[in-house]
Design an enzyme around this catalytic site. Structure first.
Site, PDB file in Angstrom:
ATOM      1  N   LYS A  13       0.836  -1.211   0.000  1.00 38.76           N
ATOM      2  CA  LYS A  13       0.000   0.000   0.000  1.00 38.76           C
ATOM      3  C   LYS A  13       0.873   1.265   0.000  1.00 38.76           C
ATOM      4  CE  LYS A  13      -2.114  -1.074   3.856  1.00 38.76           C
ATOM      5  NZ  LYS A  13      -1.368  -2.325   4.168  1.00 38.76           N
ATOM      6  N   ARG A  84     -10.071   0.550   8.484  1.00 39.48           N
ATOM      7  CA  ARG A  84      -9.528  -0.755   8.830  1.00 39.48           C
ATOM      8  C   ARG A  84     -10.524  -1.601   9.618  1.00 39.48           C
ATOM      9  NH1 ARG A  84      -3.764   0.432   8.706  1.00 39.48           N
ATOM     10  NH2 ARG A  84      -2.511  -1.393   9.167  1.00 39.48           N
ATOM     11  N   ARG A 123      11.484  -5.422   5.162  1.00 39.69           N
ATOM     12  CA  ARG A 123      11.139  -4.015   4.889  1.00 39.69           C
ATOM     13  C   ARG A 123      12.088  -3.063   5.605  1.00 39.69           C
ATOM     14  NH1 ARG A 123       5.080  -1.943   5.395  1.00 39.69           N
ATOM     15  NH2 ARG A 123       5.113  -2.983   7.425  1.00 39.69           N
ATOM     16  N   ARG A 155      10.966  -0.907  11.034  1.00 37.82           N
ATOM     17  CA  ARG A 155       9.887  -0.475  11.920  1.00 37.82           C
ATOM     18  C   ARG A 155       9.832  -1.356  13.162  1.00 37.82           C
ATOM     19  NH1 ARG A 155       4.516   0.269   8.273  1.00 37.82           N
ATOM     20  NH2 ARG A 155       3.617  -0.811  10.062  1.00 37.82           N
ATOM     21  N   ARG A 166      -0.482  -8.714  13.664  1.00 36.26           N
ATOM     22  CA  ARG A 166      -1.094  -7.756  12.728  1.00 36.26           C
ATOM     23  C   ARG A 166      -1.864  -8.463  11.629  1.00 36.26           C
ATOM     24  NH1 ARG A 166       4.059  -4.919  11.280  1.00 36.26           N
ATOM     25  NH2 ARG A 166       2.869  -3.883   9.636  1.00 36.26           N
TER      26      ARG A 166
HETATM   27  P1  ADP Z   1       0.938  -1.566   7.366  1.00 39.14           P
HETATM   28  O1  ADP Z   1       1.626  -0.642   6.387  1.00 39.14           O
HETATM   29  O2  ADP Z   1       1.837  -2.638   7.838  1.00 39.14           O
HETATM   30  O3  ADP Z   1      -0.380  -2.055   6.848  1.00 39.14           O
HETATM   31  P2  ADP Z   1       0.254   0.838   8.834  1.00 39.14           P
HETATM   32  O4  ADP Z   1       1.473   1.638   8.668  1.00 39.14           O
HETATM   33  O5  ADP Z   1      -0.921   1.176   7.969  1.00 39.14           O
HETATM   34  O6  ADP Z   1       0.621  -0.699   8.663  1.00 39.14           O
HETATM   35  O7  ADP Z   1      -0.247   0.888  10.350  1.00 39.14           O
HETATM   36  C1  ADP Z   1       0.656   0.674  11.406  1.00 39.14           C
HETATM   37  C2  ADP Z   1      -0.101   0.632  12.718  1.00 39.14           C
HETATM   38  O8  ADP Z   1      -0.779   1.900  12.931  1.00 39.14           O
HETATM   39  C3  ADP Z   1      -1.223  -0.405  12.817  1.00 39.14           C
HETATM   40  O9  ADP Z   1      -0.744  -1.683  13.197  1.00 39.14           O
HETATM   41  C4  ADP Z   1      -2.120   0.232  13.894  1.00 39.14           C
HETATM   42  O10 ADP Z   1      -1.571   0.059  15.184  1.00 39.14           O
HETATM   43  C5  ADP Z   1      -2.040   1.713  13.545  1.00 39.14           C
HETATM   44  N1  ADP Z   1      -3.091   2.097  12.576  1.00 39.14           N
HETATM   45  C6  ADP Z   1      -2.896   2.600  11.334  1.00 39.14           C
HETATM   46  N2  ADP Z   1      -4.065   2.846  10.723  1.00 39.14           N
HETATM   47  C7  ADP Z   1      -5.046   2.481  11.592  1.00 39.14           C
HETATM   48  C8  ADP Z   1      -6.465   2.469  11.536  1.00 39.14           C
HETATM   49  N3  ADP Z   1      -7.127   2.889  10.437  1.00 39.14           N
HETATM   50  N4  ADP Z   1      -7.141   2.007  12.623  1.00 39.14           N
HETATM   51  C9  ADP Z   1      -6.507   1.606  13.725  1.00 39.14           C
HETATM   52  N5  ADP Z   1      -5.167   1.571  13.843  1.00 39.14           N
HETATM   53  C10 ADP Z   1      -4.420   2.006  12.785  1.00 39.14           C
HETATM   54  P1  ADP Z   2       2.148  -1.866   3.225  1.00 39.78           P
HETATM   55  O1  ADP Z   2       2.128  -0.361   3.246  1.00 39.78           O
HETATM   56  O2  ADP Z   2       0.939  -2.444   2.533  1.00 39.78           O
HETATM   57  O3  ADP Z   2       2.360  -2.478   4.575  1.00 39.78           O
HETATM   58  P2  ADP Z   2       4.728  -1.591   1.850  1.00 39.78           P
HETATM   59  O4  ADP Z   2       4.444  -0.724   0.677  1.00 39.78           O
HETATM   60  O5  ADP Z   2       5.452  -1.001   2.989  1.00 39.78           O
HETATM   61  O6  ADP Z   2       3.363  -2.332   2.326  1.00 39.78           O
HETATM   62  O7  ADP Z   2       5.525  -2.860   1.301  1.00 39.78           O
HETATM   63  C1  ADP Z   2       5.924  -3.918   2.191  1.00 39.78           C
HETATM   64  C2  ADP Z   2       7.313  -4.419   1.794  1.00 39.78           C
HETATM   65  O8  ADP Z   2       7.241  -5.124   0.534  1.00 39.78           O
HETATM   66  C3  ADP Z   2       8.353  -3.328   1.593  1.00 39.78           C
HETATM   67  O9  ADP Z   2       9.589  -3.840   2.020  1.00 39.78           O
HETATM   68  C4  ADP Z   2       8.330  -3.082   0.092  1.00 39.78           C
HETATM   69  O10 ADP Z   2       9.580  -2.598  -0.379  1.00 39.78           O
HETATM   70  C5  ADP Z   2       8.040  -4.470  -0.465  1.00 39.78           C
HETATM   71  N1  ADP Z   2       7.207  -4.460  -1.672  1.00 39.78           N
HETATM   72  C6  ADP Z   2       6.227  -3.575  -2.010  1.00 39.78           C
HETATM   73  N2  ADP Z   2       5.648  -3.921  -3.189  1.00 39.78           N
HETATM   74  C7  ADP Z   2       6.268  -5.077  -3.588  1.00 39.78           C
HETATM   75  C8  ADP Z   2       6.101  -5.953  -4.735  1.00 39.78           C
HETATM   76  N3  ADP Z   2       5.179  -5.713  -5.674  1.00 39.78           N
HETATM   77  N4  ADP Z   2       6.885  -7.044  -4.808  1.00 39.78           N
HETATM   78  C9  ADP Z   2       7.804  -7.296  -3.831  1.00 39.78           C
HETATM   79  N5  ADP Z   2       8.015  -6.525  -2.744  1.00 39.78           N
HETATM   80  C10 ADP Z   2       7.255  -5.430  -2.618  1.00 39.78           C
END
Ligand code: ADP
Ligand code: ADP
Ligand code: ZN
Length: 211
Positions: A13, A84, A123, A155, A166
């Site tokens: 994302k 979410r 990551r 992170r 998660r």
């Molecule tokens: P990821 O990229 O791994 O999907 P995010 O960066 O979006 O994770 O979110 C990291 C953390 O921030 C989540 O595990 C949660 O603790 C908090 N968080 C983010 N967005 C939300 C939301 N919409 N509702 C509740 N908690 C959230």
């Molecule tokens: P999210 O915000 O959904 O948690 P991220 O964009 O941070 O996901 O991506 C999660 C991890 O996967 C990062 O280390 C990123 O560099 C890697 N990544 C993202 N897109 C791809 C892809 N299409 N193929 C392989 N690795 C990817």
């Protein structure tokens, strides 16, 4: 031009969001980024995040509602990591109605749990919001961000035990949103297992066609 990115942790994302907002000149609204900022001064938020738990709906919804009142969202926005929970989705619908804003589409980026774990464990992130992966998306210079030259770090919630939590929170609380948006006719499935360039092409195609 208002879109939502939906998908499990590690789906890509953040990676896609960065490219989308740059190409289509819309605002990136990442609740994860907002809470990573907020946690610096709020230990209760830090504790929830580091345990892989969600922040309570009321706090999240109020934060997003206030954000959506700012002028810069008028030219379009991309929600990343919000909503979410079903509660968040329903509250979002209510406030969009009040503000007279429409969502054009919800991109559901699909990957499996095994891939999610592989991606998250490698990551590396930058303060500017960019994500890299030690194997799949390596930065040009080890440990340095391609966009801004910042130092890359891991992170705190990307440790394996927290990742499992998660993913389980995603399955229980967020996955139901797929059906919610399917029913409202907004859902667009995206194969997230392709490389980031192909995923971006798939998403761009829909946006360019005004979907
Ligand atoms: P990821 O990229 O791994 O999907 P995010 O960066 O979006 O994770 O979110 C990291 C953390 O921030 C989540 O595990 C949660 O603790 C908090 N968080 C983010 N967005 C939300 C939301 N919409 N509702 C509740 N908690 C959230
Ligand atoms: P999210 O915000 O959904 O948690 P991220 O964009 O941070 O996901 O991506 C999660 C991890 O996967 C990062 O280390 C990123 O560099 C890697 N990544 C993202 N897109 C791809 C892809 N299409 N193929 C392989 N690795 C990817
Ligand atoms: Zn950077």
């Amino acid at each position: 031009m208002n879109y939502i990115l939906l998908g499990p942790p590690g789906a890509g994302k953040g990676t896609q969001a960065k490219k989308i907002v740059e190409k289509f000149k819309i605002v990136h609204l990442s609740t994860g980024d907002m809470f990573r900022e907020a946690k610096k001064s709020d230990p209760s938020i830090a504790a929830l995040m580091e345990a892989g738990k969600l922040i309570p709906d009321e706090i999240v919804v109020n934060m997003v509602k206030n954000r959506l009142k700012k002028d810069d969202v008028k030219n379009g926005f991309l929600l990343d990591g919000f909503p979410r929970t079903l509660k968040q989705a329903k509250e979002l619908d209510k406030s969009l109605k009040t503000e007279n804003i429409k969502i054009d589409g919800v991109f559901s980026i699909i990957i499996d749990n095994e891939e999610a774990v592989k991606r998250i464990s490698g990551r590396r992130v930058c303060k500017c919001g960019a994500s890299f992966h030690i194997k799949f998306v390596p930065p040009k210079d080890a440990d340095k961000c391609d966009y801004c030259g910042g130092q890359l770090t891991q992170r705190a919630d990307d440790k394996e035990e927290v990742v499992r939590e998660r993913l389980s929170v995603y399955d229980k609380q967020t996955k139901p949103l797929i059906d919610y948006y399917k029913n409202s006719g907004l859902l667009i499935d995206i194969d997230g297992l392709q490389n980031e360039k192909i995923v971006f092409e798939q998403i761009s195609k829909f946006i360019e066609n005004g979907r």
